[in-house]
Design a protein around this motif. Structure first.
Motif, PDB file in Angstrom:
ATOM      1  N   GLN A 111       2.585  -1.784  11.287  1.00 21.95           N
ATOM      2  CA  GLN A 111       1.870  -2.169  10.069  1.00 21.95           C
ATOM      3  C   GLN A 111       1.879  -1.057   9.019  1.00 21.95           C
ATOM      4  O   GLN A 111       2.037  -1.324   7.821  1.00 21.95           O
ATOM      5  CB  GLN A 111       0.428  -2.554  10.417  1.00 21.95           C
ATOM      6  CG  GLN A 111       0.309  -3.816  11.244  1.00 21.95           C
ATOM      7  CD  GLN A 111       0.829  -5.037  10.514  1.00 21.95           C
ATOM      8  OE1 GLN A 111       0.789  -5.107   9.291  1.00 21.95           O
ATOM      9  NE2 GLN A 111       1.334  -6.007  11.255  1.00 21.95           N
ATOM     10  N   VAL A 112       1.679   0.196   9.452  1.00 18.88           N
ATOM     11  CA  VAL A 112       1.737   1.300   8.491  1.00 18.88           C
ATOM     12  C   VAL A 112       3.130   1.379   7.879  1.00 18.88           C
ATOM     13  O   VAL A 112       3.290   1.568   6.664  1.00 18.88           O
ATOM     14  CB  VAL A 112       1.361   2.632   9.165  1.00 18.88           C
ATOM     15  CG1 VAL A 112       1.650   3.810   8.237  1.00 18.88           C
ATOM     16  CG2 VAL A 112      -0.115   2.642   9.547  1.00 18.88           C
ATOM     17  N   ALA A 113       4.147   1.230   8.713  1.00 24.44           N
ATOM     18  CA  ALA A 113       5.518   1.277   8.202  1.00 24.44           C
ATOM     19  C   ALA A 113       5.784   0.132   7.231  1.00 24.44           C
ATOM     20  O   ALA A 113       6.451   0.317   6.206  1.00 24.44           O
ATOM     21  CB  ALA A 113       6.507   1.223   9.363  1.00 24.44           C
ATOM     22  N   THR A 114       5.266  -1.063   7.540  1.00 27.46           N
ATOM     23  CA  THR A 114       5.436  -2.197   6.631  1.00 27.46           C
ATOM     24  C   THR A 114       4.766  -1.922   5.293  1.00 27.46           C
ATOM     25  O   THR A 114       5.347  -2.161   4.222  1.00 27.46           O
ATOM     26  CB  THR A 114       4.855  -3.476   7.252  1.00 27.46           C
ATOM     27  OG1 THR A 114       5.592  -3.783   8.447  1.00 27.46           O
ATOM     28  CG2 THR A 114       4.942  -4.650   6.295  1.00 27.46           C
ATOM     29  N   ALA A 115       3.519  -1.412   5.340  1.00 29.34           N
ATOM     30  CA  ALA A 115       2.799  -1.112   4.096  1.00 29.34           C
ATOM     31  C   ALA A 115       3.535  -0.064   3.278  1.00 29.34           C
ATOM     32  O   ALA A 115       3.703  -0.199   2.056  1.00 29.34           O
ATOM     33  CB  ALA A 115       1.383  -0.640   4.413  1.00 29.34           C
ATOM     34  N   MET A 116       3.988   0.996   3.944  1.00 22.53           N
ATOM     35  CA  MET A 116       4.703   2.053   3.221  1.00 22.53           C
ATOM     36  C   MET A 116       6.061   1.552   2.714  1.00 22.53           C
ATOM     37  O   MET A 116       6.499   1.920   1.626  1.00 22.53           O
ATOM     38  CB  MET A 116       4.905   3.264   4.132  1.00 22.53           C
ATOM     39  CG  MET A 116       3.635   4.016   4.491  1.00 22.53           C
ATOM     40  SD  MET A 116       2.809   4.734   3.059  1.00 22.53           S
ATOM     41  CE  MET A 116       1.413   3.601   2.899  1.00 22.53           C
ATOM     42  N   GLY A 117       6.709   0.690   3.491  1.00 22.02           N
ATOM     43  CA  GLY A 117       7.987   0.144   3.056  1.00 22.02           C
ATOM     44  C   GLY A 117       7.844  -0.713   1.809  1.00 22.02           C
ATOM     45  O   GLY A 117       8.616  -0.586   0.855  1.00 22.02           O
ATOM     46  N   VAL A 118       6.823  -1.589   1.794  1.00 21.99           N
ATOM     47  CA  VAL A 118       6.572  -2.418   0.615  1.00 21.99           C
ATOM     48  C   VAL A 118       6.211  -1.539  -0.579  1.00 21.99           C
ATOM     49  O   VAL A 118       6.698  -1.740  -1.698  1.00 21.99           O
ATOM     50  CB  VAL A 118       5.457  -3.442   0.899  1.00 21.99           C
ATOM     51  CG1 VAL A 118       5.009  -4.136  -0.387  1.00 21.99           C
ATOM     52  CG2 VAL A 118       5.939  -4.475   1.908  1.00 21.99           C
TER      53      VAL A 118
ATOM     54  N   ILE B 230      -0.156  -7.773  -0.379  1.00 25.14           N
ATOM     55  CA  ILE B 230       0.446  -7.526   0.933  1.00 25.14           C
ATOM     56  C   ILE B 230      -0.209  -6.327   1.596  1.00 25.14           C
ATOM     57  O   ILE B 230      -0.619  -6.364   2.759  1.00 25.14           O
ATOM     58  CB  ILE B 230       1.963  -7.313   0.796  1.00 25.14           C
ATOM     59  CG1 ILE B 230       2.658  -8.585   0.308  1.00 25.14           C
ATOM     60  CG2 ILE B 230       2.570  -6.874   2.134  1.00 25.14           C
ATOM     61  CD1 ILE B 230       4.128  -8.414   0.015  1.00 25.14           C
ATOM     62  N   ASN B 231      -0.360  -5.238   0.845  1.00 21.55           N
ATOM     63  CA  ASN B 231      -0.815  -3.988   1.447  1.00 21.55           C
ATOM     64  C   ASN B 231      -2.304  -3.947   1.740  1.00 21.55           C
ATOM     65  O   ASN B 231      -2.738  -3.204   2.620  1.00 21.55           O
ATOM     66  CB  ASN B 231      -0.422  -2.810   0.555  1.00 21.55           C
ATOM     67  CG  ASN B 231       1.044  -2.458   0.684  1.00 21.55           C
ATOM     68  OD1 ASN B 231       1.716  -2.939   1.598  1.00 21.55           O
ATOM     69  ND2 ASN B 231       1.559  -1.641  -0.203  1.00 21.55           N
ATOM     70  N   SER B 232      -3.121  -4.732   1.034  1.00 19.25           N
ATOM     71  CA  SER B 232      -4.543  -4.779   1.391  1.00 19.25           C
ATOM     72  C   SER B 232      -4.705  -5.325   2.802  1.00 19.25           C
ATOM     73  O   SER B 232      -5.583  -4.897   3.562  1.00 19.25           O
ATOM     74  CB  SER B 232      -5.327  -5.641   0.398  1.00 19.25           C
ATOM     75  OG  SER B 232      -4.889  -6.994   0.442  1.00 19.25           O
ATOM     76  N   TYR B 233      -3.847  -6.251   3.167  1.00 24.73           N
ATOM     77  CA  TYR B 233      -3.837  -6.795   4.535  1.00 24.73           C
ATOM     78  C   TYR B 233      -3.327  -5.758   5.529  1.00 24.73           C
ATOM     79  O   TYR B 233      -3.988  -5.447   6.521  1.00 24.73           O
ATOM     80  CB  TYR B 233      -2.967  -8.042   4.567  1.00 24.73           C
ATOM     81  CG  TYR B 233      -2.810  -8.673   5.933  1.00 24.73           C
ATOM     82  CD1 TYR B 233      -3.670  -9.679   6.342  1.00 24.73           C
ATOM     83  CD2 TYR B 233      -1.807  -8.274   6.810  1.00 24.73           C
ATOM     84  CE1 TYR B 233      -3.538 -10.271   7.593  1.00 24.73           C
ATOM     85  CE2 TYR B 233      -1.666  -8.854   8.057  1.00 24.73           C
ATOM     86  CZ  TYR B 233      -2.527  -9.850   8.445  1.00 24.73           C
ATOM     87  OH  TYR B 233      -2.391 -10.416   9.678  1.00 24.73           O
ATOM     88  N   THR B 234      -2.145  -5.204   5.243  1.00 23.22           N
ATOM     89  CA  THR B 234      -1.511  -4.338   6.230  1.00 23.22           C
ATOM     90  C   THR B 234      -2.253  -3.013   6.410  1.00 23.22           C
ATOM     91  O   THR B 234      -2.293  -2.475   7.512  1.00 23.22           O
ATOM     92  CB  THR B 234      -0.050  -4.060   5.851  1.00 23.22           C
ATOM     93  OG1 THR B 234       0.021  -3.567   4.512  1.00 23.22           O
ATOM     94  CG2 THR B 234       0.788  -5.317   5.938  1.00 23.22           C
ATOM     95  N   LEU B 235      -2.866  -2.487   5.344  1.00 24.55           N
ATOM     96  CA  LEU B 235      -3.564  -1.209   5.467  1.00 24.55           C
ATOM     97  C   LEU B 235      -4.861  -1.347   6.256  1.00 24.55           C
ATOM     98  O   LEU B 235      -5.183  -0.497   7.096  1.00 24.55           O
ATOM     99  CB  LEU B 235      -3.834  -0.610   4.085  1.00 24.55           C
ATOM    100  CG  LEU B 235      -2.594  -0.138   3.326  1.00 24.55           C
ATOM    101  CD1 LEU B 235      -2.968   0.311   1.929  1.00 24.55           C
ATOM    102  CD2 LEU B 235      -1.889   0.981   4.085  1.00 24.55           C
ATOM    103  N   VAL B 236      -5.633  -2.407   5.985  1.00 29.06           N
ATOM    104  CA  VAL B 236      -6.835  -2.649   6.797  1.00 29.06           C
ATOM    105  C   VAL B 236      -6.429  -2.931   8.236  1.00 29.06           C
ATOM    106  O   VAL B 236      -7.038  -2.415   9.189  1.00 29.06           O
ATOM    107  CB  VAL B 236      -7.647  -3.822   6.211  1.00 29.06           C
ATOM    108  CG1 VAL B 236      -8.782  -4.223   7.160  1.00 29.06           C
ATOM    109  CG2 VAL B 236      -8.217  -3.447   4.850  1.00 29.06           C
ATOM    110  N   PHE B 237      -5.404  -3.725   8.404  1.00 33.31           N
ATOM    111  CA  PHE B 237      -4.870  -4.044   9.726  1.00 33.31           C
ATOM    112  C   PHE B 237      -4.512  -2.765  10.472  1.00 33.31           C
ATOM    113  O   PHE B 237      -4.965  -2.523  11.601  1.00 33.31           O
ATOM    114  CB  PHE B 237      -3.625  -4.914   9.522  1.00 33.31           C
ATOM    115  CG  PHE B 237      -3.132  -5.629  10.754  1.00 33.31           C
ATOM    116  CD1 PHE B 237      -3.045  -7.001  10.777  1.00 33.31           C
ATOM    117  CD2 PHE B 237      -2.717  -4.932  11.866  1.00 33.31           C
ATOM    118  CE1 PHE B 237      -2.569  -7.674  11.896  1.00 33.31           C
ATOM    119  CE2 PHE B 237      -2.241  -5.578  12.984  1.00 33.31           C
ATOM    120  CZ  PHE B 237      -2.171  -6.962  13.005  1.00 33.31           C
ATOM    121  N   ALA B 238      -3.705  -1.922   9.843  1.00 33.37           N
ATOM    122  CA  ALA B 238      -3.244  -0.705  10.501  1.00 33.37           C
ATOM    123  C   ALA B 238      -4.379   0.278  10.751  1.00 33.37           C
ATOM    124  O   ALA B 238      -4.453   0.913  11.806  1.00 33.37           O
ATOM    125  CB  ALA B 238      -2.161  -0.038   9.651  1.00 33.37           C
TER     126      ALA B 238
END
Length: 519
Positions: free
Chosen positions: A406-413, A56-64
């Motif tokens: 996206q950063v919040a989603t990554a940190m939340g996960v 999940i976070n490889s997507y959201t971190l690159v995205f963000a």
């Protein structure tokens, strides 16, 4: 395409942009319902909980990390051009994800999808801002934000249907035909636009932000995996990530062409709106991550049944997102967003009351309340961000909005997923002593592993299921309580700093700007 033609087609253009947005957001929510299958060593890839979090976070971190850069690139080179390129990359990443042969391959393929998604997302909101007049922009953004909420809800249902008939890779392969159709429609219907005075690029800022976010997330996930937050392998990456993010903020405040313009946050309206987005999605991210495991493992539901449990969320999003602009006009953004965040906090606290035997009607009601709350948070705060900036900075505004999400989603996960995992392992420790070494490690890693071990052991493993379910539910309660507190903090931020009722608009209407002829 002349301005008059654009105005006639503006709602069709919105539909095309919404379709491209839908596939980008849909992918993450489809993945949530497929996590248990991907974790299964026979049906999936045998991924650990840490690897699932990274998928999940490889997507959201690159995205963000790249959202702001692609917002600037769209402003400079043409938003439709960058939008189409992003969809192509997203489609290629989806193909690679569908046919990944190991968790590591999936993580890297997901990162490629994040690269494409980062190019797509800011262009959709930028084009909407340029196509729609201020009088209609709030409604258009409400539909745009509603599509995000709808994707969050229909993703699990779609994923469940696919997993009921096909292999786990189908949840990514479904993106490809949607990407092809979207690109064809964009080429015909979406006008090209750009900022006549675009900003420069900031590769150093992008690099610092990505390194900082990855380091911070890695440390948090390691803490959950090790159940030891003071281990050097945990503290080192966290400290390094925080240091890099501090250096990033220092650099951005001083460079003439920042990747993320921190000076924009001097406007309290924008700062409060971004804080509300971040806190809302941080709180919600953990719920979407652990709810799939709760429904499929603890409640023994199929992927399709688990996905169907998200339908109340979808209904609430569809019902309330289009109405939010009218609520804002009548009551003001402050009142609407505060009420929405309080509903989100109440729903998240409701998950604290859910256990292994709770009525599914109650669980569905909690999802409905959460959907209604988020439907009255996202459109008003998104409009607050976009209206705080001049139209020529639409790309930057869109990037700020989506970077926060996206950063919040990554940190939340990372944070809430690690809390669930750490709590689970602590409570399961005493129940694993009698198991063989390999089974002990698998059952101690995650609830999926514990159920798989229990199935292999037959009658001897039945005593493992109850403690595993109880350990997971305890971790879920802890994460839900923290999420509710975070959402409540968001309501306080909005109540303090977001503007109240809007003042009457001046008589002169703002003319559409920047739209250029097709090239």
């Amino acid at each position: 395409m002349d301005p008059q033609s654009i105005q006639k087609r503006r709602w069709i253009i919105l539909g095309v942009l919404t379709l491209s947005l839908l596939v980008v957001v849909l992918d993450n929510t489809i993945l949530n319902v497929a996590l248990k299958t991907i974790a299964d060593p026979r049906q999936g890839l045998g991924a650990t909980q840490g690897q699932l979090e990274w998928s999940i976070n490889s997507y959201t971190l690159v995205f963000a990390g790249l959202l702001f850069t692609f917002g600037v690139l769209g402003d400079r080179f043409g938003r439709r051009r960058v939008l189409v390129a992003g969809m192509v990359v997203f489609g290629l990443g989806s193909l690679a994800s569908a046919y990944a042969q190991s968790p590591d391959q999936l993580i890297w393929a997901r990162a490629l999808m994040g690269l494409g998604g980062a190019a797509v997302m800011p262009q959709t909101l930028s084009i909407i801002t340029n196509v729609f007049e201020p009088a209609e922009r709030g409604r258009a953004i409400g539909i745009w934000a509603g599509a995000v909420g709808l994707a969050v809800a229909i993703g699990p249902v779609t994923g469940g249907l696919l997993l009921a008939h096909f292999w786990w890779g189908s949840v990514f392969l479904i993106n490809v035909p949607i990407v092809v159709v979207s690109i064809a429609l964009m080429a015909v219907l979406v006008p090209e636009s750009r900022n006549p005075a675009p900003g420069g690029l900031d590769p150093l800022g992008v690099l610092l932000s990505v390194i900082g976010l990855v380091g911070l997330s890695y440390g948090i996930i390691q803490g959950g995996d090790r159940s030891d937050w003071l281990h050097p392998a945990v503290l080192g990456p966290i400290a390094g990530g925080v240091a890099m993010l501090a250096l990033f903020a220092w650099h951005e405040a001083r460079t003439p062409d920042p990747a993320f313009d921190v000076k924009l946050f001097r406007d309290p309206r924008l700062a409060a709106a971004v804080a509300a987005i971040a806190l809302c999605f941080f709180a919600a991210a953990g719920v979407f991550f652990f709810s799939g495991f709760y429904l499929q493992s603890v409640r023994d539901m199929s992927a399709l049944e688990s996905g169907a449990m998200m339908l109340p969320f979808a209904v609430a999003q569809l019902a309330f997102s289009p109405l939010s602009a009218g609520f804002v006009r009548r009551f003001g953004a402050k009142a609407v967003c505060t009420a929405g965040l309080l509903l989100v906090a109440a729903a998240l606290f409701g998950f604290h009351e859910v256990d292994a035997d709770t009525s599914l009607w109650f669980v569905g009601a909690v999802f409905f309340v959460q959907g209604a709350g988020m439907a009255n948070v996202m459109p008003p705060v998104t409009e607050s961000v976009m209206s705080a900036l001049p139209r020529e900075k639409a790309g930057a505004g869109s990037a700020i909005n989506n970077t926060a999400r996206q950063v919040a989603t990554a940190m939340g996960v990372a944070v809430l997923g690690s809390i669930v995992g750490s709590s689970y392992r602590d409570r399961m420790h005493d129940h694993l002593a009698a198991l063989p070494a390999g089974a002990r490690e698998a059952a101690g890693q995650s609830i999926t592993g514990a159920h798989a071990v229990a199935d292999r052991l037959g009658a001897a493993g039945r005593g493992l299921v109850g403690p595993a379910d109880g350990a997971f539910v305890h971790g879920m309660h802890l994460a839900a309580l923290i999420s509710a507190v975070v959402a409540f903090a968001g309501a306080l931020v909005v109540l303090k700093w977001l503007p109240g009722r809007p003042k009457p608009a001046p008589a002169a209407a703002e003319r559409p700007a920047e739209v250029t002829a097709d090239v």
